[in-house]
Design an enzyme around this catalytic site. Structure first.
Site, PDB file in Angstrom:
ATOM      1  N   TYR A  15      -9.691   2.374  17.352  1.00 46.20           N
ATOM      2  CA  TYR A  15      -8.781   1.363  17.909  1.00 46.20           C
ATOM      3  C   TYR A  15      -7.332   1.553  17.447  1.00 46.20           C
ATOM      4  CZ  TYR A  15     -13.136  -1.088  18.979  1.00 46.20           C
ATOM      5  OH  TYR A  15     -14.369  -1.425  19.441  1.00 46.20           O
ATOM      6  N   HIS A  40     -10.996  18.967   5.161  1.00 44.58           N
ATOM      7  CA  HIS A  40     -11.572  18.036   4.188  1.00 44.58           C
ATOM      8  C   HIS A  40     -13.044  17.769   4.506  1.00 44.58           C
ATOM      9  CE1 HIS A  40     -10.802  15.284   0.876  1.00 44.58           C
ATOM     10  NE2 HIS A  40     -11.467  14.325   1.495  1.00 44.58           N
ATOM     11  N   ARG A  43      -9.970  16.151  -6.369  1.00 43.03           N
ATOM     12  CA  ARG A  43     -10.234  14.861  -5.747  1.00 43.03           C
ATOM     13  C   ARG A  43      -9.387  13.729  -6.310  1.00 43.03           C
ATOM     14  NH1 ARG A  43     -16.345  12.869  -5.656  1.00 43.03           N
ATOM     15  NH2 ARG A  43     -16.556  14.981  -4.836  1.00 43.03           N
TER      16      ARG A  43
END
Length: 861
Positions: free
Chosen positions: A122, A78, A32
């Site tokens: 968006y 993931h 990570r």
């Protein structure tokens, strides 16, 4: 309650906590928070790039919705929250977060003010061109793959990147029990350093630092001091101080500090808000208004100052209390073979080169395998369709076979083919059996054999493999390399500046209004004759260049003020400007008090040279006739806020300061027309805190107006000028040598027509003179126009003054030809021109026509 068939195993809670926490911490460290030293990527960034690679969203394809990319990465590789992937992808697209962004974002991807990006439904994204180089050769078995979280797909464990990503983009992350914070660097510099390492594996870190100078942050700014950079490169840990890039300007009638670049990872909006609070709490006085004028063209924050504020003082307070100055704590920790290690600069380069070497070996092996496979098939073609008889025989076998399997076996037996070759023959289209196609097969076979020979040579020749690494890196540099954004201010550190800044020859110019700049000597040599003067330099109205001197970057400038303070600047600290630039106001470079002004400039050699500073002296004179001589050694320890150079009593002020060598002669003139000449040795040296001794005895209504230091009695002449425009040149020898402290002799016959004496200068025929009237008019003349005359005369009229106008000051200036000559050779001795401007409002003294008066006493005040 225990069920039937179950077995309870007693476990010590402490041991279980230790074991579980270690498992958790290793998971965080490896999977990570820490990047791999080879490709510089954490798992989430690697998965974003691989997910986009799988979707085919390359730099030459159309944009894809961010939500589609995030969903693909989440579903395949993931198994975490969508924000973890989207936030990572957003940062990869921000040009103020990454030095070389890897994602090309379309839409609102946030701002330097901390504004969040638009929702992923968006925005759109695709890979940047440089990411193609990170993913290059991924399909050639260059890296290992592993199963994804549910073993349904494969994902790469590392990227076969051609770009030294860990160096150029850096990274940051907090693991368990450790953290990483790696600075970004310039790609061109990084490539040069890696190539230097490949050429010489024994290269030292200091030698690498000649190529990769310092971190290069995406937001620019200035690295203040070099010690932290050196520590980071040598040990992997260091504190790099960052400052905003600022400039001074005038907006209306106010001074302003303009910020054009801020330190890395500083939130601009928060910085401005915090500064406004400090101004409100009067922690930072002197700021009238703060405006954020940033737009698409670039960053611009304006700190408009109050009329009485000193820009340099306000700027230092901003550095002290706000994020205009911050620090970046380098902590180079990355995964090496799956284990976290602290790495210095050479370690990072070594591991990247080793990775590239492995990638090239595996890529070459893959290409060789594919080439041999193709050559094997082509060899089968050559056996079967190389001649007409063989082709007819093969066609006959195929036609008379009951099925494809029988045909394959027949071909294998007849032509001694392999199973693969026989299948390739069966798969041939009939069009390939034409004569032209047969020629193409032969040409392809010849080319493949040459390729195989080349690939085998690469695998057998290690130097050649490293040359390929260099060639590919140089290609990356040519495609994506750019100029350094972050400047380095070496003066902020403890290290020897002389080791870093070349001791180049420069020309310093200071205007009458106090604007100073440093110009490279080469700029004068390459331009046409004419030099610096009113023709070449841009100055304000009624301003002109007063002080022009050659210097070198390692020398010092000393500034002496009316109140008796001394300030320092290294020559390289003076802002550089072109030959036509106006320069920067000296008050903005040193912490001078608002009601004080600079009266004299001295250029000296290196103040760390003990022999030099002990043989040179600084001589000062005040309006009341006090003279003080102090060893230059007393001024050899520069301080930011200056030091007291001479104690100035009430109704007194410093007139000038000069550098002497022990054999000079001193001349002091007064407004009533008296002048005294005595050897420098008549003034004994005193400490910096002393007040000085009497230089010339004066009557109650008299005052000193200036001093000159004469080093060449034969060639220099004494010029004196009165306030009503009269002046004269006299030979130095006309003033006989006397003791210090006497009344002096007449230098100009003062009458009501001439007015008081206002200035004295030592000049030669080659000098120029600038005359400044109180009305603001400035007139320039050459000294060769003025003949040398006797001492006890009224002089000649230098300038026709209008009614009630008077001369305010004179200044010796270099004629145009002098600058060219001055630029050919760096002088060893300093020049100095004191600012002699006075407000001559004292009533005019009655003229004295007495004979020469003897020297008086040698007593101290």
């Amino acid at each position: 309650m225990q069920k039937e068939g179950e077995r309870l195993i007693p476990i010590n809670i402490v041991d279980e906590m230790k074991s579980s926490y270690i498992d958790y911490s290793m998971s965080v460290i490896v999977s990570r928070a820490l990047p791999d030293v080879r490709d510089g990527l954490k798992p989430v960034h690697r998965r974003v790039l691989y997910g986009m690679y799988g979707l085919g969203v390359f730099s030459n394809r159309k944009y894809l919705k961010s939500a589609r990319i995030v969903g693909d990465v989440l579903g395949k590789y993931h198994p975490h929250g969508d924000s973890s992937v989207y936030d990572a992808m957003v940062r990869m697209a921000q040009d103020w977060s990454l030095r070389y962004p890897q994602v090309d974002g379309q839409g609102n991807f946030g701002s330097m003010d901390g504004d969040p990006p638009a929702a992923m439904r968006y925005t759109e994204a695709r890979l940047k061109k440089i990411s193609d180089e990170v993913l290059s050769d991924l399909d050639k078995e260059t890296v290992d793959f592993q199963n994804n979280f549910d073993d349904s797909l494969q994902e790469p464990t590392v990227m076969p990147t051609k770009v030294p990503n860990l160096l150029v983009n850096g990274t940051s992350g907090i693991a368990v029990g450790m953290a990483t914070n790696m600075a970004p660097h310039n790609l061109s510099e990084s490539v040069d350093a890696i190539c230097a390492y490949i050429d010489n594996k024994e290269i030292t870190i200091d030698e690498l630092m000649q190529h990769i100078i310092a971190p290069d942050f995406p937001t620019g700014g200035i690295i203040y001091g070099y010690d932290g950079v050196r520590d980071a490169f040598h040990t992997g840990r260091g504190r790099v101080v960052l400052r905003a890039k600022v400039s001074f300007d005038e907006i209306g009638n106010r001074n302003a500090i303009i910020v054009s670049e801020i330190p890395y990872q500083v939130n601009k909006a928060e910085m401005i808000a915090r500064t406004a609070e400090l101004v409100k709490d009067e922690k930072i006085p002197g700021i009238h208004e703060i405006r954020d004028e940033s737009d698409r063209k670039g960053l611009r924050v304006v700190y408009e100052l109050k009329n009485d504020a000193i820009p340099n003082v306000v700027l230092n307070l901003l550095y002290k209390y706000t994020a205009l100055q911050t620090s970046f704590s380098v902590n180079n920790i990355a995964l090496v073979h799956g284990r976290p290690e602290q790495l210095n600069l050479k370690d990072i380069i070594h591991h990247f080169v080793e990775h590239r070497h492995e990638v090239i070996v595996r890529r070459t092996q893959f290409e060789l395998k594919k080439a041999k496979e193709r050559a094997h098939i082509l060899e089968g073609f050559m056996k079967v369709i190389g001649t007409q008889d063989a082709l007819d025989r093969a066609i006959s076998i195929i036609r008379h076979s009951a099925n494809p399997q029988a045909a394959k076996e027949g071909l294998i037996e007849a032509f001694e083919l392999s199973d693969i070759q026989a299948q390739a023959i069966l798969d041939l289209r009939l069009a390939r059996l034409t004569g032209m196609e047969l020629d193409k097969i032969r040409d392809e076979y010849d080319a493949i054999m040459k390729e195989i020979e080349n690939l085998e040579d690469i695998l057998a020749n290690e130097p050649r493999r490293f040359q390929i690494i260099k060639d590919e890196l140089i290609e990356i540099k040519e495609k994506y390399g750019d100029e350094r954004r972050t400047e380095i201010d070496y003066s902020g550190g403890e290290m020897s500046i002389e080791d870093i800044i070349p001791n180049e020859a420069v020309v310093l110019t200071i205007s009458h209004a106090g604007y100073i700049k440093r110009t490279s000597l080469s700029e004068y040599k390459i331009q046409s004759r004419g030099g610096v003067g009113n023709k070449a330099a841009t100055t304000r109205d009624s301003d002109f260049l007063e002080y022009i001197v050659s210097a070198t970057n390692h020398q010092y400038m000393l500034f002496f003020t009316e109140k008796g303070r001394c300030y320092w600047l290294r020559v390289f600290e003076i802002p550089e400007g072109s030959k036509t630039a106006k320069g920067r106001a000296v008050q903005n470079l040193i912490n001078i008090e608002p009601d004080d002004k600079i009266k004299a400039y001295i250029r000296t050699n290196n103040l760390k040279d003990s022999e030099y500073v002990n043989q040179m002296s600084v001589v000062m004179v005040t309006k009341n006739g006090t003279i003080k001589k102090t060893s230059l050694e007393a001024y050899s320890r520069p301080r930011v806020n200056g030091v007291n150079a001479i104690e100035i009593r009430d109704n007194d002020q410093l007139l000038g300061a000069y550098l002497t060598n022990g054999t000079s002669q001193i001349m002091i003139a007064t407004k009533n027309g008296k002048c005294i000449r005595f050897p420098e040795e008549k003034v004994r040296e005193v400490g910096r805190g002393s007040i000085g001794v009497r230089g010339i005895a004066m009557e109650d209504n008299d005052e000193a107006i200036g001093m000159i230091v004469v080093n060449d009695v034969e060639n220099e002449t004494v010029l004196v000028v009165s306030e009503k425009g009269y002046g004269k040149r006299t030979a130095v020898e006309d003033y006989r040598i006397t003791n210090r402290g006497g009344k002096g002799v007449i230098t100009l016959n003062i009458t009501e027509k001439t007015g008081n004496l206002i200035a004295i200068q030592n000049v030669t025929d080659e000098d120029g003179l600038m005359i400044i009237n109180k009305s603001g008019v400035a007139i320039r003349m050459g000294m060769d126009e003025m003949r040398v005359m006797g001492r006890n005369t009224q002089g000649v009229k230098l300038i026709n003054l209008k009614k009630n106008d008077e001369i305010a000051a004179i200044a010796k200036v270099a004629m145009d030809k002098d600058v060219e000559e001055d630029s050919e050779e760096i002088e060893e001795e300093t020049e100095i021109v004191a600012d002699n401007q006075e407000d001559n409002t004292i009533p005019q003294a009655e003229n004295e026509n007495t004979a020469e008066e003897n020297e008086n006493s040698d007593s101290e005040e």
